[in-house]
Structures are given as structure tokens and as C-alpha cells.
Design an enzyme around this catalytic site. Structure first.
Site, short mmCIF file in Angstrom:
data_model
loop_
_atom_site.label_atom_id
_atom_site.label_comp_id
_atom_site.label_asym_id
_atom_site.label_seq_id
_atom_site.Cartn_x
_atom_site.Cartn_y
_atom_site.Cartn_z
N ASP A 77 7.29 -19.53 3.06
CA ASP A 77 7.19 -20.99 2.91
C ASP A 77 8.38 -21.67 3.59
OD1 ASP A 77 4.91 -20.69 0.99
OD2 ASP A 77 6.47 -19.63 -0.11
N HIS A 94 5.64 -19.97 -5.58
CA HIS A 94 4.92 -19.71 -4.32
C HIS A 94 3.43 -20.01 -4.58
CE1 HIS A 94 3.28 -17.99 -0.73
NE2 HIS A 94 2.54 -17.18 -1.44
P1 NAX Z 1 -4.47 -6.25 1.40
O1 NAX Z 1 -5.62 -6.40 0.45
O2 NAX Z 1 -4.75 -6.06 2.85
O3 NAX Z 1 -3.57 -5.03 0.92
C1 NAX Z 1 -3.19 -4.83 -0.41
C2 NAX Z 1 -3.05 -3.35 -0.61
O4 NAX Z 1 -2.53 -3.13 -1.91
C3 NAX Z 1 -4.39 -2.58 -0.53
O5 NAX Z 1 -4.30 -1.56 0.44
C4 NAX Z 1 -4.57 -2.02 -1.95
O6 NAX Z 1 -5.18 -0.74 -1.95
C5 NAX Z 1 -3.10 -1.96 -2.41
N1 NAX Z 1 -2.94 -1.92 -3.88
C6 NAX Z 1 -3.65 -2.59 -4.82
N2 NAX Z 1 -3.20 -2.26 -6.04
C7 NAX Z 1 -2.18 -1.40 -5.87
C8 NAX Z 1 -1.33 -0.69 -6.76
N3 NAX Z 1 -1.47 -0.82 -8.08
N4 NAX Z 1 -0.39 0.13 -6.24
C9 NAX Z 1 -0.28 0.29 -4.91
N5 NAX Z 1 -1.06 -0.34 -4.01
C10 NAX Z 1 -2.00 -1.18 -4.49
O7 NAX Z 1 -3.54 -7.51 1.14
P2 NAX Z 1 -2.36 -8.09 2.04
O8 NAX Z 1 -2.92 -9.05 3.02
O9 NAX Z 1 -1.50 -6.99 2.53
O10 NAX Z 1 -1.59 -8.98 0.94
C11 NAX Z 1 -0.94 -8.35 -0.15
C12 NAX Z 1 -0.51 -9.39 -1.19
O11 NAX Z 1 0.39 -10.32 -0.63
C13 NAX Z 1 -1.68 -10.22 -1.74
O12 NAX Z 1 -1.52 -10.33 -3.15
C14 NAX Z 1 -1.45 -11.57 -1.09
O13 NAX Z 1 -2.01 -12.63 -1.85
C15 NAX Z 1 0.04 -11.63 -1.05
N6 NAX Z 1 0.67 -12.61 -0.17
C16 NAX Z 1 1.84 -13.14 -0.54
C17 NAX Z 1 2.54 -14.03 0.26
C18 NAX Z 1 3.85 -14.59 -0.18
O14 NAX Z 1 4.43 -15.38 0.58
N7 NAX Z 1 4.40 -14.26 -1.35
C19 NAX Z 1 1.97 -14.49 1.55
C20 NAX Z 1 0.92 -13.61 2.09
C21 NAX Z 1 -0.02 -13.03 1.06
O15 NAX Z 1 -0.94 -14.03 0.67
#
Ligand code: NAX
Length: 326
Positions: free
Chosen positions: A159, A187
Site C-alpha cells: 500500500d 490492510h
Molecule cells: P495463492 O492462492 O496463489 O497461493 C496461496 C498458497 O498458500 C497456495 O499454494 C496454498 O496451497 C497455500 N496454503 C494455503 N493454506 C496453507 C497452509 N495452511 N500452510 C501452507 N500453505 C498454505 O495466493 P497468492 O496470490 O500467493 O496470495 C497469498 C495471500 O496473500 C492471499 O491471502 C492474498 O489475499 C494475500 N495478499 C496480501 C497482500 C498484502 O499486501 N498483505 C497483497 C497481495 C495479496 O492479496
């Protein structure tokens, strides 16, 4: 040879990690002379994809990458680590209420927090990325009481970077000309991007843009930028989020530059009237070596103060929704 910095990363087969891991392994996070070891955690269903990510990391022959461990066992991932990046989280599915998302992710972060508490070094530096990031970090902190709570942070650097980029485009300057941007709050769309203290090449930003732009265009554009990327791309920000995690950890480890600060979600100590213990984004200076301080004494306008309270209220509501987990 210097010992590698060991970094646990959850959600390592996902979109954000697909860009971030290569930046870390090439020295983007801890510098060009610091080897790194990656301890990558995934759920069992994603291990095959994670193995492919490791194949590609191997194929880069990064000189700084000392070791890559792929595991679905959090204990293995969290043993001997210096830093932990919590990227993995359950995405919001169709028809799912925000409160369901909070609870489902709460379960992940309470159980990983307990394991971190059992096996990790109490000084481990944590950055939570998976959404709802601030409340996930709040749950993790409560479930890992042996850890230094000051080391549990959540990502608002994306952000912060978005805000700098929007202001630079508006005033027609370079990104390095902009200092002292602030993101206050959660966020989420209640976050408060604030240019009140910004300097643009040494001049007050408030003298270069009118207040109506700051209130009616800048704040909503930055706060809703994640949604705009989803609308355009069909999935959430990945490369820019990975870049922001690299920036967050690099600044925390190496320090903010003179005359500047960054925005980090950290446990509130009551500064600016924000309830103690909430993970809230503040302007923060870092001295290097993992020390940070909330910037004190800023004069906050009534307009910004009102918005800061709204974002705090949202975090209090989220905390209430997960109260049985903390
Ligand atoms: P993806 O869905 O591509 O990847 C997430 C991965 O996490 C998957 O491979 C899944 O298998 C794995 N996973 C789920 N539960 C798990 C667990 N208990 N232990 C280990 N791995 C686990 O998502 P991606 O685009 O990489 O985004 C990840 C997270 O970042 C999401 O929650 C998203 O909303 C968040 N974000 C946060 C941002 C921020 O600024 N704080 C911005 C970008 C993004 O929106």
C-alpha cells in the site's frame, strides 16, 4: 562462508511466491553478500507444484541460495529459522462471508502460531502477508507467546509503494523524490494513505496537490488498488506483493534511509490513540538489525484522525470475530 539467513515461507507454491522466491534467492532481500536458505511450506495437495518451483530455483544456479527445503510439515519449516513469511492463506470463495474467511484463516494462523512458538527461535522476524493480514498476525502473536511480540508484523508496504507511485505520477516527479509517505490502519479498504507529511524533492506535497485530490482521488485509488488489479488481471496482485515483502524485510533488516520512514503493520503500543496490541499500520523508522520505532509526534488532521478510527474499529471488529482463538 557466512551462514545463510534461514527463511520459512508458507504458501510457497502460490502466485506471490512464484515471483518473490527468485528475488530472495538472488539477494534482493538481504543483500548481495548474504547467502539464504529457503524452508518452503505447503499443504500436501500443493507439494507437486512446490517441487517444480524448487526445480526452477535449482535451475537458476543462484550463488547465494545455500539450500531449499520443501515440506508440508510446519515443524520442519520453522526449525532453525531467522525469519518467517506467512504468505499462505485460504482465499475467499464464492458466497463466503468475511467472518467465515476470518475464522478459516484464524484456524491456520492459530495452529501455525503454536508450532512456531514450540520450535522457532524467540527472536524470529515475522511478516504476515496472507489476508486478512493484520488480524492473522494478531492471532499468530496471541498463539506464540514465547516470541518477541515486536517481531510480529504484517505487510502494508504494498500500500505504501502504491501510494508513492500514485503521488509521483500526479506531481510528475521520480519515486526517489518522495519521502515520508504514511499508510495508517488495516490492510483493507479502510486503510488511510496520508500525504500530510510527504516531501517531494524537499517541498511539502500538500503545497503541490489540492486537498480535494488527496481526499477524493488519492485515498480511494490507493485503498482500492488491490481490487482494481483483480478486476484487470482476474487474480490478486502477485509480483508487486512479492516485491513489497522483499522491501519490508530489507528495510527492517537494513534500516530506513535518513530523513525517511516506511509503513509497517506492527503491534500498537497505544501511539496515536490506537488500542494497544492491535496490529496496525504506522509510520516506522528502522535502525537495522531488526529494531523499529513508531514515528512519534505527528500532527494528525481531524479528517485523517476520523479515518484512522474507522480502520481501528474494523480491526476491533475482526479481533472480536476471532476472540476464541486469541
Ligand atoms: P495463492 O492462492 O496463489 O497461493 C496461496 C498458497 O498458500 C497456495 O499454494 C496454498 O496451497 C497455500 N496454503 C494455503 N493454506 C496453507 C497452509 N495452511 N500452510 C501452507 N500453505 C498454505 O495466493 P497468492 O496470490 O500467493 O496470495 C497469498 C495471500 O496473500 C492471499 O491471502 C492474498 O489475499 C494475500 N495478499 C496480501 C497482500 C498484502 O499486501 N498483505 C497483497 C497481495 C495479496 O492479496
Amino acid at each position: 562462508m557466512t551462514d545463510p539467513v534461514r527463511i520459512a515461507i508458507t504458501g510457497a507454491a502460490g502466485q506471490i511466491c512464484y515471483s518473490m522466491l527468485f528475488r530472495i534467492a538472488s539477494g534482493g532481500m538481504f543483500g548481495p553478500n548474504q547467502p539464504v536458505a529457503l524452508q518452503l511450506l505447503e499443504i500436501p495437495q500443493a507439494m507437486k507444484v512446490l517441487e517444480a518451483v524448487k526445480m526452477e530455483l535449482d535451475d537458476c544456479a543462484f550463488p547465494l541460495l545455500a539450500e531449499t527445503i520443501c515440506t508440508d510439515d510446519p515443524k520442519t519449516a520453522f526449525t532453525n529459522i531467522d525469519a518467517a513469511l506467512f504468505v499462505g492463506a485460504k482465499p475467499r470463495g464464492p458466497g463466503m462471508e468475511r467472518s467465515d474467511l476470518l475464522k478459516d484463516n484464524g484456524k491456520i494462523f492459530s495452529s501455525l502460531g503454536k508450532i512456531l512458538n514450540d520450535v522457532a527461535n524467540p527472536d524470529v522476524k515475522v511478516c504476515v502477508v496472507g489476508n486478512p493480514a493484520n488480524t492473522n498476525a494478531y492471532i499468530l502473536k496471541a498463539n506464540a507467546p514465547k516470541l518477541n511480540p515486536r517481531n510480529i508484523t504484517a505487510l502494508t508496504r504494498l500500500d505504501h509503494n502504491r501510494a508513492i507511485s500514485q503521488l509521483a505520477a500526479k506531481v510528475g516527479c521520480g519515486v526517489p523524490d518522495i519521502k515520508k509517505m504514511v499508510i495508517w490502519g488495516n490492510h483493507s479498504t479502510t486503510q488511510v494513505p496520508d500525504i500530510s507529511y510527504c516531501q517531494v524533492a524537499g517541498k511539502d506535497a500538500s503545497g503541490l496537490v489540492d486537498e480535494a485530490w488527496a481526499r477524493e482521488e488519492f485515498i480511494p485509488t490507493v485503498a482500492k488498488r488491490g481490487g482494481a488489479v483483480i478486476a484487470a488481471r482476474g487474480s490478486s496482485s502477485a509480483a508487486s506483493a512479492g516485491n513489497a515483502v522483499v522491501d519490508h524485510m530489507a528495510t527492517w533488516a537494513m534500516g530506513t534511509s535518513d530523513g525517511d520512514w516506511t509503513s509497517m503493520s506492527v503491534p500498537s503500543d497505544g501511539s496515536y490513540g490506537i488500542k494497544e496490541g492491535l496490529i496496525y499500520s504506522f509510520p516506522v523508522t528502522c535502525k537495522g538489525g531488526g529494531e523499529w520505532e513508531i514515528v512519534q509526534g505527528l500532527e494528525v488532521s481531524d479528517f485523517i484522525a476520523g479515518k484512522m478510527k474507522e480502520s481501528e474499529a474494523e480491526l476491533l471488529e475482526e479481533a472480536d470475530a476471532v476472540k476464541e482463538m486469541v
